[in-house]
Scaffold this active site. Sequence first.
Site, PDB file in Angstrom:
ATOM      1  N   HIS A 117       0.828  -1.332   0.124  1.00 45.73           N
ATOM      2  CA  HIS A 117       0.221   0.399  -0.117  1.00 45.73           C
ATOM      3  C   HIS A 117       0.992   1.169  -0.054  1.00 45.73           C
ATOM      4  O   HIS A 117       2.243   1.620   0.076  1.00 45.73           O
ATOM      5  CB  HIS A 117      -0.570  -0.131   1.441  1.00 45.73           C
ATOM      6  CG  HIS A 117      -0.400   0.083   2.536  1.00 45.73           C
ATOM      7  ND1 HIS A 117       0.559  -0.711   3.384  1.00 45.73           N
ATOM      8  CD2 HIS A 117      -0.148   1.189   3.344  1.00 45.73           C
ATOM      9  CE1 HIS A 117       1.155  -0.242   4.008  1.00 45.73           C
ATOM     10  NE2 HIS A 117       0.826   0.555   4.168  1.00 45.73           N
ATOM     11  N   ASP A 119       0.329   4.853   2.067  1.00 46.55           N
ATOM     12  CA  ASP A 119      -0.369   5.363   3.004  1.00 46.55           C
ATOM     13  C   ASP A 119      -1.289   6.649   2.831  1.00 46.55           C
ATOM     14  O   ASP A 119      -0.775   7.072   1.691  1.00 46.55           O
ATOM     15  CB  ASP A 119       0.748   6.491   3.640  1.00 46.55           C
ATOM     16  CG  ASP A 119       1.463   5.146   4.522  1.00 46.55           C
ATOM     17  OD1 ASP A 119       1.395   3.721   4.789  1.00 46.55           O
ATOM     18  OD2 ASP A 119       2.298   5.327   5.260  1.00 46.55           O
ATOM     19  N   HIS A 267       4.875  -0.188   0.286  1.00 48.76           N
ATOM     20  CA  HIS A 267       5.059  -0.620   1.276  1.00 48.76           C
ATOM     21  C   HIS A 267       4.086  -1.715   1.351  1.00 48.76           C
ATOM     22  O   HIS A 267       3.237  -1.657   1.556  1.00 48.76           O
ATOM     23  CB  HIS A 267       6.062   0.329   2.279  1.00 48.76           C
ATOM     24  CG  HIS A 267       5.121   1.464   2.731  1.00 48.76           C
ATOM     25  ND1 HIS A 267       4.409   2.118   3.059  1.00 48.76           N
ATOM     26  CD2 HIS A 267       4.714   0.826   4.333  1.00 48.76           C
ATOM     27  CE1 HIS A 267       3.514   3.034   3.402  1.00 48.76           C
ATOM     28  NE2 HIS A 267       3.515   1.625   4.586  1.00 48.76           N
ATOM     29  N   ARG A 282       6.515   6.290  14.196  1.00 42.66           N
ATOM     30  CA  ARG A 282       5.471   6.397  12.394  1.00 42.66           C
ATOM     31  C   ARG A 282       5.210   8.264  12.820  1.00 42.66           C
ATOM     32  O   ARG A 282       4.638   8.925  13.417  1.00 42.66           O
ATOM     33  CB  ARG A 282       5.468   5.777  11.693  1.00 42.66           C
ATOM     34  CG  ARG A 282       5.352   6.514   9.775  1.00 42.66           C
ATOM     35  CD  ARG A 282       4.485   6.061   8.980  1.00 42.66           C
ATOM     36  NE  ARG A 282       2.530   6.357   9.601  1.00 42.66           N
ATOM     37  CZ  ARG A 282       1.219   5.807   9.028  1.00 42.66           C
ATOM     38  NH1 ARG A 282       1.634   4.952   8.590  1.00 42.66           N
ATOM     39  NH2 ARG A 282       0.947   6.778   9.652  1.00 42.66           N
TER      40      ARG A 282
END
Length: 291
Positions: A117, A119, A267, A282
């Site tokens: 995917h 983000d 990723h 993150r």
Amino acid sequence: MYEGRRTLTRLPEGWPERPYERFEIVPQGRTIGAEIRGVDLTRPLDAALREELNRALLEWKALFFRAQHLTPAQQSGFARNWGELEVNPLLASGASSDVVRFAKGRGGVPTYENVWHTDVTFRERPALGAVLQLREVPPSGGDTMWADMAAAYDNLPQEVKDRIDGATAVHDFIPGFLRFYGAERLVPLQDTFPPVEHPVVRTHPETGRRMLFVNTSFTTRITGLDRDESDRLLRYLFQQAHVPEYQVRFRWQAGDVAFWDNRATQHYAVDDYAPHHRVAERVAIAGDRPY
């Protein structure tokens, strides 16, 4: 499926290849992924270093920094060199609202892993990039992989390029999160995150490179096609991230940092470490509207 040698071009056409003066760079993949050595992310970046790191990001798409052990404030401070930070109300916060904490593996906690995917493409302005640090690493497994979506576009058959150049697709957050949250959690957020349309082929705002910009988690249909035709074409396009020649795989150690260009990559966090624990934090950087 494609057979034969793929064209693996790392730099945009006409982009000069220049040495880096402020750090050493160690390639980890043919077109994507490089370890940066000689940079201490706990210290503020001067303008020249920030500019050179940005060039490395554009040229390698995913950068890896070993043994940084950043505090949440330092991690956010580094990310702010690239713009305002993004808050995601769908994910658990860490030390502050702009730090997302992923604590996975122990006790059968559901994960957001094992799917390719990009983000937050369900946003009108998806994230420019993200800075991820591993706080706790399992004894084995837990790698992250990235795919170069410019290489994926480059190698599409011309007849597929002709079909998708200029096309748009709908992106929706509900399919990507429905397996983790009930409708009662998601429905109230529909006004905040209504479905949006983005180009199927995005032009990178800094390099001008064309990139495939659809993903399994959030892209639901191609505008103007009937459902069966859209599904067939999307299945084919989604599969391009699975090609090993377009990928890099990073084996984490505690305190390592990855910084990737969310505009140019997909990723995949490998979910192969149960029953061990993996804790990551993150920070995402707000982006612009794809064109």
